[in-house]
Scaffold this motif. Structure first.
Motif, PDB file in Angstrom:
ATOM      1  N   VAL A 174       0.823  -1.207   0.000  1.00  0.00           N
ATOM      2  CA  VAL A 174       0.000   0.000   0.000  1.00  0.00           C
ATOM      3  C   VAL A 174       0.861   1.262   0.000  1.00  0.00           C
ATOM      4  CG1 VAL A 174      -1.996  -1.027   1.146  1.00  0.00           C
ATOM      5  CG2 VAL A 174      -0.257   0.118   2.506  1.00  0.00           C
ATOM      6  N   THR A 175       0.296   2.295  -0.607  1.00  0.00           N
ATOM      7  CA  THR A 175       0.966   3.583  -0.677  1.00  0.00           C
ATOM      8  C   THR A 175       0.924   4.242   0.700  1.00  0.00           C
ATOM      9  OG1 THR A 175       0.241   3.763  -2.940  1.00  0.00           O
ATOM     10  CG2 THR A 175       0.910   5.791  -1.863  1.00  0.00           C
ATOM     11  N   GLY A 243      13.221   2.097  -9.540  1.00  0.00           N
ATOM     12  CA  GLY A 243      12.727   1.526  -8.283  1.00  0.00           C
ATOM     13  C   GLY A 243      11.880   0.280  -8.487  1.00  0.00           C
ATOM     14  N   ASN A 244      11.863  -0.244  -9.699  1.00  0.00           N
ATOM     15  CA  ASN A 244      11.021  -1.404  -9.972  1.00  0.00           C
ATOM     16  C   ASN A 244      11.342  -2.567  -9.019  1.00  0.00           C
ATOM     17  OD1 ASN A 244       9.115  -2.984 -11.177  1.00  0.00           O
ATOM     18  ND2 ASN A 244      10.368  -3.491 -12.972  1.00  0.00           N
ATOM     19  N   GLY A 245      10.316  -3.083  -8.397  1.00  0.00           N
ATOM     20  CA  GLY A 245      10.506  -4.169  -7.426  1.00  0.00           C
ATOM     21  C   GLY A 245      10.821  -3.639  -6.038  1.00  0.00           C
ATOM     22  N   VAL A 267      -0.237   6.861 -12.638  1.00  0.00           N
ATOM     23  CA  VAL A 267       0.597   5.716 -12.263  1.00  0.00           C
ATOM     24  C   VAL A 267       0.010   5.013 -11.048  1.00  0.00           C
ATOM     25  CG1 VAL A 267       2.931   4.929 -11.787  1.00  0.00           C
ATOM     26  CG2 VAL A 267       2.593   7.089 -12.931  1.00  0.00           C
ATOM     27  N   LEU A 268      -0.482   5.812 -10.109  1.00  0.00           N
ATOM     28  CA  LEU A 268      -1.038   5.205  -8.906  1.00  0.00           C
ATOM     29  C   LEU A 268      -2.299   4.418  -9.223  1.00  0.00           C
ATOM     30  CD1 LEU A 268      -0.472   8.022  -6.273  1.00  0.00           C
ATOM     31  CD2 LEU A 268       0.711   5.850  -6.447  1.00  0.00           C
ATOM     32  N   GLN A 269      -3.070   4.909 -10.190  1.00  0.00           N
ATOM     33  CA  GLN A 269      -4.313   4.231 -10.554  1.00  0.00           C
ATOM     34  C   GLN A 269      -4.064   2.999 -11.399  1.00  0.00           C
ATOM     35  OE1 GLN A 269      -6.250   7.556 -12.323  1.00  0.00           O
ATOM     36  NE2 GLN A 269      -7.607   7.895 -10.573  1.00  0.00           N
ATOM     37  N   VAL A 284       5.253  -0.900 -14.097  1.00  0.00           N
ATOM     38  CA  VAL A 284       6.244  -1.139 -13.042  1.00  0.00           C
ATOM     39  C   VAL A 284       5.572  -1.608 -11.759  1.00  0.00           C
ATOM     40  CG1 VAL A 284       8.077   0.438 -13.751  1.00  0.00           C
ATOM     41  CG2 VAL A 284       6.122   1.308 -12.446  1.00  0.00           C
ATOM     42  N   ASP A 285       6.381  -2.254 -10.948  1.00  0.00           N
ATOM     43  CA  ASP A 285       5.907  -2.683  -9.628  1.00  0.00           C
ATOM     44  C   ASP A 285       6.757  -1.925  -8.611  1.00  0.00           C
ATOM     45  OD1 ASP A 285       5.187  -4.052  -7.319  1.00  0.00           O
ATOM     46  OD2 ASP A 285       6.703  -5.600  -7.676  1.00  0.00           O
ATOM     47  N   THR A 286       6.419  -0.661  -8.442  1.00  0.00           N
ATOM     48  CA  THR A 286       7.196   0.178  -7.542  1.00  0.00           C
ATOM     49  C   THR A 286       6.299   0.643  -6.410  1.00  0.00           C
ATOM     50  OG1 THR A 286       8.392   0.959  -9.479  1.00  0.00           O
ATOM     51  CG2 THR A 286       8.706   2.203  -7.458  1.00  0.00           C
TER      52      THR A 286
END
Ligand code: ATP
Ligand code: MG
Length: 475
Positions: A174-175, A243-245, A267-269, A284-286
């Motif tokens: 979560v953000t 920052g991926n991963g 990006v967040l959505q 990406v999965d950041t």
């Protein structure tokens, strides 16, 4: 030429496992000549007990053995010593088993009959790789220790709650939005979140949104294609891709320009964006951790920050209380910085006078922990003896102390004596509470500092219904 064996402590040890005596003897001689220590085992069972009894750096094991096979041994060894290097030795024609061994975690394999040069080379290579691995692991552990909870001190209830939140949420995706005044430890929290998550082996990338000019920030975050703008000589990945991963720390998010706010929202959505000047969607999965010392909610009301972005960021808010709301953390933090910056006095300054701590607890710390750290550094440098006896606190910023509190309107109907006694009692109660908090309910120490006997301290506390036990450490 026979090499001088290095000292026993440094000598690397090889465990040789083979049921073939000729191979054992030949290999032992070869390795010992090369300066290695050698332990021999004739079976898998013997190898396991040899590993228990000796410090071994690498195991060289035959694949085909009676009873326990080389593969079975490998599995057992990897379960107990995951970092041990293992080289399997196989007879001609059983390459497929050797490949299986590699899948099970063997480092390398050799085919019999072994070529001496090759054997030595593979052992050397494996040991060098292991050394690099070990160094990397140590570095990583140091990094973890620096940013794990160990380095984030907390004594106050408020900070303990913050720590609890970090623990709960670190391992999720979560953000996080960290809000708090300047110097309250937002970056420390962001790093703690990363290094305590399952992303810790992946990058932690920090971007200070207020330090980068608006026109560059977009390409900094999302990257750009070649020729996207003047000066874009080649394609460049942005921080999101970097920052991926791992974790992307967006510091000072309140200063984000509106155009970038819009792109960030997307990006967040959707977890998707395009590089500047490009139209290939990049996924990406950041994990996003954002921080700000501004009041984002208020900014949304004033139209300075997109409300939808605020909601997306504010999935899990962490609020860092200002230092003046957790005065009980001050003594511990002061000690912490005294130790951390001991070098500034060559280790001479060793303690802080309780009076200095009391002064610190009356100060309002607008710059929070960073200010505390800086003032401690200055005090360490200026102190000539072993104990810090004074600290220079910017005077105009003193919080109103008890004595300076506006005194209640004088009621001339109250007899003078009662009026004065009420004020004294009020001041005394505050004084006692503060001392108890500072010295964690240690009556001996308080009595000494107040220069009255312990009995009197106890009597006064009873008078004000103060229970010293509530100020003692819970643990
Ligand atoms: N709980 C804590 N325990 C020990 N040190 C702390 C703690 N919180 C903050 N610090 C130290 O205080 C200093 C400031 O912390 P940090 O940089 O994380 O604050 P910040 O909120 O990001 O500040 P700013 O808003 O100015 O960027 C750092 O040196 C940090 O190590
Ligand atoms: Mg910061």
């Amino acid at each position: 030429m026979t090499k001088e064996p290095t000292s026993t402590i440094q000598r690397e040890r090889v465990l040789v496992v083979d049921d073939d005596k000729a191979f054992r003897v030949a290999t032992k001689t070869l390795l010992e000549d090369e300066g290695y220590g050698v332990v021999l085992a004739t079976s898998g069972e013997e190898a396991l007990s040899a590993l228990r009894a000796n410090n071994v750096d690498i195991m060289l094991s035959d694949l085909v053995m009676t009873k326990m096979t080389g593969i079975q041994l490998l599995e057992k060894v990897k379960a107990i010593h995951p970092h041990l290097m293992v080289i399997m030795v196989t007879g001609f024609g059983s390459i497929s088993t050797a490949v299986e061994a590699m899948h099970l975690g063997a480092t390398d394999y050799l085919t019999k009959p072994c070529n001496n040069t090759e054997l030595l080379l593979k052992i050397r290579r494996a040991l060098d790789a292991q050394q690099k691995d070990r160094e990397l692991r140590q570095l990583r552990e140091q990094l973890h220790a620096t940013y794990s909870f160990g380095n984030m001190l907390s004594r106050s209830e408020k900070m303990k709650n913050v720590m609890q939140s970090i623990r709960q949420v670190a391992d999720t995706d979560v953000t996080i939005l960290i809000q708090g005044e300047s110097g309250t430890g937002k970056e420390l929290v962001a790093r703690a979140l990363h290094y305590n998550s399952n992303r810790s082996e992946k990058p932690f990338v920090a971007v200070n949104c207020s330090a980068i000019p608006e026109n560059l920030l977009e390409s900094e975050l999302f990257g750009h294609e070649k020729g996207a703008f003047t000066g874009a000589m080649k394609q460049k990945a942005g921080k999101f891709e970097e920052g991926n991963g791992g974790t992307l720390f967006l510091d000072e998010i309140g200063d984000l320009a509106p155009t970038v706010q819009t792109k960030l929202l997307r990006v967040l959505q959707e977890k998707i964006f395009e590089r500047v000047g490009g139209n290939t969607p990049i996924k990406v999965d950041t994990r996003i951790v954002a921080a700000t010392n501004r009041n984002l909610e208020m900014m949304t009301r004033d139209g300075d920050f997109r409300e939808d972005l605020f909601f997306r960021l504010n999935v899990f808010p962490i609020h860092l209380p200002p230092l003046r709301e957790r005065l009980e953390d001050i003594p511990m933090l002061a000690e912490h910085f005294l130790t951390r910056h001991a070098d500034l006095s060559g280790g001479r300054v060793k303690s802080i006078s309780p009076l200095v701590i009391t002064d610190m607890m009356n100060y309002n710390w607008r710059g929070n922990i960073r200010e505390l750290e800086n003032l401690m550094k200055r005090a360490i440098i200026k102190t000539t003896g072993e104990t810090i006896m004074t600290i220079e606190l910017p005077t105009n910023e003193h919080a109103p102390s008890t004595a300076k509190e506006p005194i209640a309107e004088v009621d001339l109907n109250t007899p003078y004596k009662d009026y004065i006694s009420a004020i004294v009692r009020d001041a005394e109660e505050k004084y006692l509470t503060r001392m108890l908090r500072l010295y964690k309910g240690n009556i001996n120490q308080i009595a000494k500092l107040m220069e009255i006997d312990r009995k009197t301290v106890y009597r006064k506390m009873a008078e004000y219904s103060i229970d010293p036990a509530t100020f003692r450490e819970a643990n």
